[in-house]
Every structure is written in C-alpha cells, then in structure tokens.
Design an enzyme around this catalytic site. Structure first.
Site, PDB file in Angstrom:
ATOM      1  N   ASP A 158      23.583  -8.779 -49.786  1.00 12.49           N
ATOM      2  CA  ASP A 158      23.214  -7.971 -48.616  1.00 12.49           C
ATOM      3  C   ASP A 158      21.886  -8.480 -48.026  1.00 12.49           C
ATOM      4  O   ASP A 158      21.045  -7.696 -47.592  1.00 12.49           O
ATOM      5  CB  ASP A 158      23.125  -6.485 -48.951  1.00 12.49           C
ATOM      6  CG  ASP A 158      23.164  -5.615 -47.685  1.00 12.49           C
ATOM      7  OD1 ASP A 158      23.324  -6.163 -46.572  1.00 12.49           O
ATOM      8  OD2 ASP A 158      23.020  -4.377 -47.814  1.00 12.49           O
ATOM      9  N   ARG A 186      22.419 -13.000 -38.789  1.00 13.96           N
ATOM     10  CA  ARG A 186      21.780 -12.549 -37.544  1.00 13.96           C
ATOM     11  C   ARG A 186      22.110 -13.364 -36.306  1.00 13.96           C
ATOM     12  O   ARG A 186      21.714 -12.981 -35.211  1.00 13.96           O
ATOM     13  CB  ARG A 186      20.249 -12.483 -37.699  1.00 13.96           C
ATOM     14  CG  ARG A 186      19.765 -11.555 -38.793  1.00 13.96           C
ATOM     15  CD  ARG A 186      20.079 -10.105 -38.479  1.00 13.96           C
ATOM     16  NE  ARG A 186      19.523  -9.212 -39.490  1.00 13.96           N
ATOM     17  CZ  ARG A 186      20.200  -8.214 -40.055  1.00 13.96           C
ATOM     18  NH1 ARG A 186      21.452  -7.958 -39.694  1.00 13.96           N
ATOM     19  NH2 ARG A 186      19.647  -7.445 -40.941  1.00 13.96           N
TER      20      ARG A 186
END
Lengths: 429, 306, 190
Positions: A303, A60
């Site tokens: 993931d 992120r």
C-alpha cells in the site's frame, strides 16, 4: 545482454550455491560454477529470493506526478527488491478504461525497472455506481487481472456481487478495500481508547470486518475469487480463517506498517502516521503477524502511498491518508516475522513473491530459483541494519513512517529477467 | 511548567495548583483597582490565531494578554491569508518571523496546536482544538469550583451531555482528576466515545441517579445537528432525559453548583431558571476565565527568554 | 563554587534592636508629614514579600507598643512588575493587600529585608503607582549592602554592610525561617 554469475548466495536461506544468470533466465544453479564473460556478483552471506511482487502500489501517475511517477516508484520498488508491482487504479484520470491502463503499463515498460502491472478500477471513476469496462482492460496490452476501487470500498452489495461474478470470465479477481463507508464518515484513526482521548473521529474495526464478512459470503455464493486489501484487524483475520476453512476462494494481504506500527503513533498528531485503514492496536498487530505466519493472510502488500509534502505537513484531519512502503517492506517483514522466528526465508518468498504472483496471475514471477526459470531475483543481506532516512529514499515523496527507525536487512541486488536493476544497493538506471 | 499548554495532561498537580494560585493572586491584586493593568509582559507579543469563530474565548485571551501589557495581534481566519488557503505551517512560519512570544490557537482540527508547537519557538496555548481539548476552560472551571466550594480534592463533579464531541469534557476529566476531584460522566451512550472506559471517570446513563451525589454539575452544550445524525431521537427526548431543570436541581445537595462552559441552549440542556439561579456559576466562569488566562500567560511567557 | 558562611552579621537581639530603632524613627518622622494631623494615622507600612511582609508587621507592633497607635500594614507583591523575569524565570505570586483606607494621600513606607540593586524597590514603586497616589513614599530596610544599579536610597537603614558582589546576604526571620539572624555567605547561590 550481460550475464551474471552470483557466487555463494543462499536460495531461500538454504545452503550457499552459485547461480548463473544468462539471457534473462537462470541457466544453472550449483557449486563452484564458472562462466567466462559473466559479471561476477559476490553474494557470500546473502539470501537469494525470487523477485518480490507487490499487489498494492500507488504510483500516482497519471495525475499526481509531484508525489510519484511510474519512474520514481519503479526505482523505489527495485531498491526494495521488487520485480513486479500492481499499480492501483485511483489515479487522475482513474484507470477505468483500456486506454489508461495501457498508458500506465507502457510507462512501466519504458522505466524498465520492474513489471508495472496495472490494476483496473471496478467501477467507473471509482464512484461505486456502475461497472467499468473490466473485460476491455483484461483484453488490453496491460492484461489486467486485478480489479480494485482501492481508496474506496465497493460498498453496494449488489454491485460487488456482479463484479465478483463478471471477472470470472477472464480469471480476474476483485481486490476489495474493505470499509463500510457509513461507519467511517470523517474517520481519522482507529476507534478505541486513543481516539477517544485524542478527539479524532474513530474508524471502527467493525467497518472493515463487516465488509469482509459480507464479501466472503458473496464470493462463496457466486464461486468467485476475492482478494482483501490491507487487512488490519484481529477480527478480519478470524473471518478470513473461517472463510478459508469453508473453502471460499479468498486471499488477503497485510501491509508492512500494519505489521509494525500501532495507533500509539497518532499521539504525535503527525499525519505521516495517518493511513487508511488506520494503524490499530497491539492485539491487532499480533493477530496479523500470526495470520501471516499461518498463511491465513497470503501476502504482504505495501500500500505504498506517496504524498506531496503539503498533503502531509498539515493538521491531521486535513492530511491525506497513506505512507510509503516499497523500500522498507522487506526490512519490516524481517523485523516482525523473520527475526522473531515466525517466518523462514521460504515463508518470506511465499508471502512476498509466490502467492502475490499467483493472485495477480503473473506467470513470470514468484517462480522457484531453478534452471530454466525467468531470472527475477533479489539478493538480501539479512545482517545489515540501517536507520531510515526519508531524504535518501528513491520515492519522490518523503512520507515514510519509519523515519529515524533502525531496521534490519538490505537489498544488495535485484534482477528483472536477468537484467540487474539494483547492484551494490544502488539502482542501475 | 512545560513550554506549551496543549492539553490538560501537560499540567501535573503542582503545575495546575500553581496556575490556580497565581490566578487567585492576580485577581486579588487587581480587585478594586482603577488601573487593571500589570507591566509583566511588556514588550512581548501574543498572537491570537483563531481558525474558528469564538468571540468569548478570543476576547478573554485578548483581555488577559492586554492586562499583562503584552502586544496582542488578532489573527482570525476570516479576512486574512488563512481564508485564501495558506497552510497552518506557512502561517506558523509567518508568526515565527514576526517574533511571536506566545500563540493562542483555536482550530477545528484536533491536534492543530500540537502541530503548531513543532513549528514555532514561542509558547503555544491551546484555546480549543476540534473535539480534543480546551485546557484553559478546564482551568477556569477548576478555579471556579475551588472558589465556590473551597476545595477540589474529593469534590464530586458530574459532567452531562455530548462528551463525544466535547473538548471541554476531555480537558475537565483530565485536569479535575489530576486535582483530586471525582468525575462522573452522564450522557446517552451514543454521545460517549468508544474507549471512554479508559478515562479516569465513572460513566453513567441515568442523570437522576447521579444528581444527589454531585457537588458540581457541569452541563455541556448539545448541538441540535447531532439529532440529525441519530445520536438521539429528538431535542424533546434529550431534554427530558438529560436536561437540567428546576425539578432536577432540587435534588442536588445544598451547596452544589451548576456550571456551563457556554454558549448555552436554554431549554435544551439547561432550563432558564437553572441557568439564572444562585447555584449557577456561569457568569463567574467568564470573569474567572480572564484571571486564569492571565496566570497561564504569565507562567508560560513571563520567564521565557526569547 | 562552595559556599562559606561567615559569623552572623546580626544576631536575634541585634535584629530586635534595629527594628525598635527604626520604629522610633518612623514615629518621629510621621509627626512631620502632615503638620497638625496625627501622623501615625497617615502612615502605611507596606512590606515587600517574602521577608519584607513580616518585617512590616513587626515594625507596626513595635510602633503600637511605643506610641499606642495601631498602624496600617499592607503587602505588595512585585513579581508582576519585575523587569528581570526573563533572566530569573517566573515564580509563584504572593498576596498584595492594601489597608482598608487605601494609600491615597498617606505616607507609605516600603519595607524590605535587603537593599541591593534597587530593582525590587523600583518594581514596588511601579506597583504602588497602580494602587493609588500616596502623599510620599519612603523606604525602610534591615540591611543595605550597596551595589546600587538605580538612583534609589533607603530612608531608614538597620545596618549598612559593605559587601562584594560575589557575597550573598541572607536574612532569616522567625516567621519565615524559624529564627532571626542575618548572615553573609561567600560564593554563588547553590
């Protein structure tokens, strides 16, 4: 630099030995080793594995530092037993230039808990229109070898062909997020009995399988490497098995959550279970476990997808897809593969370290536990069981689908090139 | 009864029958009265939380709550903090702080009422969520069928149209099955969900074959924009294959009825002469909606301690 | 707490005798309501479900037997008018039926089995107010067991029974319970 003497660990679940770690490498492996000045790590009953390697992590940063940073994500990775993670490109700005991938790589070096290996975007801005400067990213300090538009499918077949071909020049691989976008407009969950009843728009298995089938044919045609991200359906496993039997250079990963959870989770409408590709059926879960066991699926890729609270505490349709994975990945693999006897510890090392390191071309990772090798190691207590408490996670986000679930296995220690990143189950920095 | 009414499956056969019986008693108690008001829910607060425009459903719930003397607050997405981006959870916490005993929620997202039920202490009534369910519509439809035909057990109900996107169809299939009716779905295959085979209903594509064996025909609204997404080639072709016109109505059994949850597309799924015929229950459905919703509010809120 | 049943307070014969007595009282009283008119024609017996409804019908039958006049009968379900729903919880509703002539300007006699706190009667009075405007409203009960919580009294009482609060008075009628009798039980409801 501290040297470590690991006493009585079982490499790949075999006979207990001592492992002497000095100057970043495994100096010796044997019975009753002694080393003056080394810190002793009592490891009786613990399994030693090569440090885990994740092909699929969302850190992120840059862009959504409220959900995760390279720092917090690295700590979560180390606590999960990882020594290298591939940071996906769908940041803001997108990692589609040498500048952004180098920034991510440097942040990883500064955190110093795992090797943060940036993934480069295949297309500019993940828009699926024209190739990003793949070569520049490959040549950068980050040495990018894995390219992916993950989150988006490279759906244009001509563009996908070109990408597969182009990255051959630097031994790269395209990691495809297999999702035919025209078949998944507005899709919210696996299309089947449950989506019909819940009134949530279906994400058909065929939308994944059609792309995988197309891409393995393209990879075969141009003689390129293809990696398939987060395989989620039984049909995908069949296609991969067929492609491998033909000698196609295709590899694939499965997520921990697709190994454990099904679309039944959606019945709560709790978006913590919303993920892309979606949770599938019991039959799919069984096929994925079988595929991972027989090697059709090469790797477990987490993931790991942190999301801020407001992106998950909402209506299902409004929530962002994705779930945390780094800290529970090994536990889920023990639960679904090791305890049922479908994978031994050597198999775990292969699927979670050796093969992902090979796919990512990471020379220092996924190595044997032998003298002279880089000391990237994890010590696991397979007997420990604990209940997942999202508030106790190192990730900045809390969207764990395993909240409240009891899982086996505890990462006791992780070593990155001889430096302990985790000791006694706690991050060292 | 459960605390919330989120979907038809929240009602077992006894619960569903209790709602219908209660609605009948309320209707009868109020019939012919000048004062159409009962003090039952005096001092309770019912919030109508409408994220989608639906004047008819909102008014029906509002009337139902007011006839039971509840205080009613209409909280619509337009002109409120909702349109300024307040999250569903924050809105829920606000309603909670105001002490809402019941929240009637209409939302474009399937499952939004389920989420809301996690965040408020009062009872949540689903007034239509996305393409999921609309349980009070199914209750009023069942009430109407029972009123017209005298029974539900063994009644053959044919639901025609856009089942894929219809919350009315989902709730009716569940509730009518619970109450012993035999449901058949008729639609072009593009407008049936993958997975419809697991529903407690027969599925067919040929309306003409099913009509002579139907005691009830329920026509669903078909939105013209579905045409643009290639669910069917044209409005004309849809109407010809799946519309209910006078010719088709003539092959129905003598006492069969025609229902529509509204709003209708006259000339599309239903011809004007069918909608206005004596078989049509469309106006009764609206009236029955108030009695049925009164019954639901009474049963959910009447006995619940705050 | 275990329940003990004491000997029957009223036998079937007692119940019949009491109903006959109240029927006679009603005939006398009706004559005084509208001087110069047929009082019984103005009378409406309104039973409060569950057991007040059959009691009202029995009273009407006995009045007809004694006077030859058919008296109007109705029922009023008070559930939706109760002020203690929160404590007692919701229950299924029973019919509310008013006679064809309505209740405006008539003598309405509410009929119930047991008069206790008076709250049922208050709810019935509220319900009647929404149904019309009677000339007068009176109350007939089979048993008055005391412990009033509201300023309400019965005009016609079958039997006054002093009880303690912990006791239960159970009226059984042939129509609802298979046989007529009135019992007092000791202890809480099961």
């Amino acid at each position: 630099m501290t040297n470590y003497l690991i006493k009585g660990a079982k490499p790949l679940g075999g006979d207990a030995v001592d492992i002497f770690v000095a100057d970043g490498r495994i100096a010796a492996v044997g019975d009753s080793l002694s080393a003056t000045g080394a810190e002793v790590v009592e490891a009786a009953g613990l399994v030693a594995l090569p440090g885990l390697v994740d092909l699929h992590t969302h850190l992120r940063e840059p862009g959504r530092e409220d959900a995760e940073t390279v720092g917090t994500g690295s700590r979560a990775a180390a606590l999960g037993g990882f020594t290298a993670v591939h940071a996906m490109a769908n940041t803001d700005p997108v990692a589609d230039t040498a500048g952004v991938v180098e920034q991510v790589w440097r942040l990883g070096q500064e955190a110093g808990l795992v090797d943060v290996v940036p993934v480069g975007a295949v297309t500019v801005g993940l828009a699926g229109e024209r190739l990003a400067e793949l070569g520049a990213m490959a040549d950068s300090a980050a040495r990018v070898r894995v390219f992916s538009d993950d989150g988006h499918c490279v759906s244009d077949p001509a563009l996908m062909r070109r990408a597969l071909e182009y990255v051959k020049a630097f031994d790269g691989v395209v990691a495809q997020h297999a999702e035919e976008p025209r078949l998944t407009v507005g899709a919210q969950m696996h299309e089947g009995d449950r989506s019909a009843r819940l009134g949530l728009t279906g994400w058909p298995a065929a939308a994944e399988e059609a792309i995988i089938a197309r891409d393995v044919l393209l990879a075969e045609h141009v003689g390129a490497r293809l990696h398939v991200c987060h395989v989620s359906t039984a049909g995908s496993v069949e296609i991969l098995r067929w492609a491998k039997s033909r000698g196609v250079q295709v590899t694939a990963e499965v997520t921990p959550h697709h190994l454990l959870l099904t679309d039944a989770c959606a019945e709560s409408y709790d978006p913590v279970f919303k993920v892309n590709p979606p949770l599938r059926t019991d039959a799919d879960v069984e096929a994925l476990r079988a595929g991972l066991a027989d090697g059709t699926i090469d790797a477990v890729g987490t993931d790991h997808a942190p999301h801020a609270v407001e992106d998950k505490e909402s209506e299902w349709a409004q929530a962002r897809p994705g779930m945390l994975g780094l800290e529970q990945a090994l536990s889920v693999v023990i639960e679904t593969m090791v305890e049922p006897g479908r994978l031994d510890w050597a198999g775990v090392a292969d699927r979670m370290s050796v093969r992902p390191a090979q796919i990512g071309r990471l020379g220092d990772h996924g190595r044997p536990i032998a003298p002279g090798e880089p000391a990237n190691l994890v010590l696991v207590d397979p007997a420990a069981r604990s209940t997942v408490d999202p508030a106790a996670l190192a990730s900045r986000s809390r969207n764990s689908p395993y909240a409240g679930r009891e899982l086996p296995g505890r990462v006791v220690a992780t070593f990155l090139r001889g430096t302990a990143t985790v000791l006694d189950g706690k991050a060292t920095r | 009864m459960k605390r919330h009414l989120l979907e038809a499956a929240d009602l077992d056969r006894d619960d569903a029958t209790l709602v219908l019986d209660t609605a009948a008693q309320i209707e009868q108690a109020l019939a012919g009265r000048e004062v159409k008001k009962l003090p039952t829910l005096r001092g309770r607060t019912v919030v109508n939380l409408f994220y989608e425009d639906s004047t008819r459903t909102r008014i029906s719930f509002e009337l139902a709550a007011k006839r039971l003397s509840a205080d009613v607050i209409n909280f619509s997405a337009k002109g409120s903090s909702v349109s300024k981006g307040e999250s569903l959870k924050d809105t829920a916490l606000t309603l909670e702080a105001m002490g809402a005993d019941g929240v009637v929620v209409r939302h474009s997202a399937s499952g939004a009422p389920h989420r809301l039920a996690n965040w408020v202490r009062g009872s949540v009534v689903n007034a239509g969520d996305g393409t999921h369910e609309h349980p009070t519509q199914a209750l009023l439809d069942a009430y109407t069928i029972r009123q017209r035909l005298g029974r539900l057990d063994g009644v053959r109900v044919t639901i025609v149209g856009d089942v894929l996107h219809s919350r009315v169809a989902r709730s009716n299939v569940g509730l009518l099955h619970t109450l012993g009716a035999e449901v058949t779905l008729v639609a072009p295959p593009t407008l049936l969900p993958v997975g419809v085979g697991s529903w407690p209903a027969e599925v067919g594509y040929d309306l003409d074959a099913v009509l002579p064996k139907s005691d009830v025909v329920m026509m669903l609204r078909v939105q013209a924009e579905r045409m643009n997404a290639s669910f069917f080639p044209s409005a004309r072709e849809y109407s010809r294959r799946y519309g209910l016109d006078a010719r088709r109505m003539a092959v129905l059994p003598d006492d069969a009825i025609v229902m529509h949850p509204g709003p209708m597309n006259r000339g599309m799924e239903i011809a004007a002469e069918v909608a206005d015929s004596v078989r049509s229950t469309i106006v009764e459905q609206v009236a029955n909606g108030v009695s049925t919703r009164m019954a639901v509010l009474y049963l959910l809120l009447g006995g619940s301690p705050q | 707490m275990a329940r003990t049943t004491l000997p029957a307070l009223l036998s079937a014969a007692d119940v019949a005798r009491v109903i006959d007595r109240i029927a006679h009282q009603l005939i006398e009283r009706a004559a005084t309501v509208h001087p110069g008119r047929d009082g019984l024609a103005d009378l409406v017996l309104v039973g409060i479900p569950t057991r007040g409804a059959p009691l009202a019908r029995r009273l009407a039958t006995r009045i007809e037997a004694f006077s030859g006049v058919t008296v109007d009968v109705g029922t009023v379900d008070i559930t939706l008018y109760r002020d203690d729903l929160r404590r007692r919880g919701v229950r299924a509703l029973e019919p509310t039926v008013m006679p064809d002539g309505g209740i405006d300007d008539r003598l309405v006699v509410l009929v119930d089995d047991v008069l206790f706190s008076g709250r049922s009667v208050r709810a019935a009075l509220d319900a009647l107010r929404d149904l019309g405007r009677p000339q007068a409203v009176q109350l007939a009960v089979l048993v008055d067991r005391g412990h009033r919580e509201l300023p309400i009294r019965a005009d016609y009482v079958g039997k006054n029974v002093p009880t303690s609060r912990s006791q239960q008075v159970r009226v059984h009628l042939a129509e609802t319970d298979g046989a007529d009798e009135v019992l007092v039980t000791e202890g809480e409801d099961a």
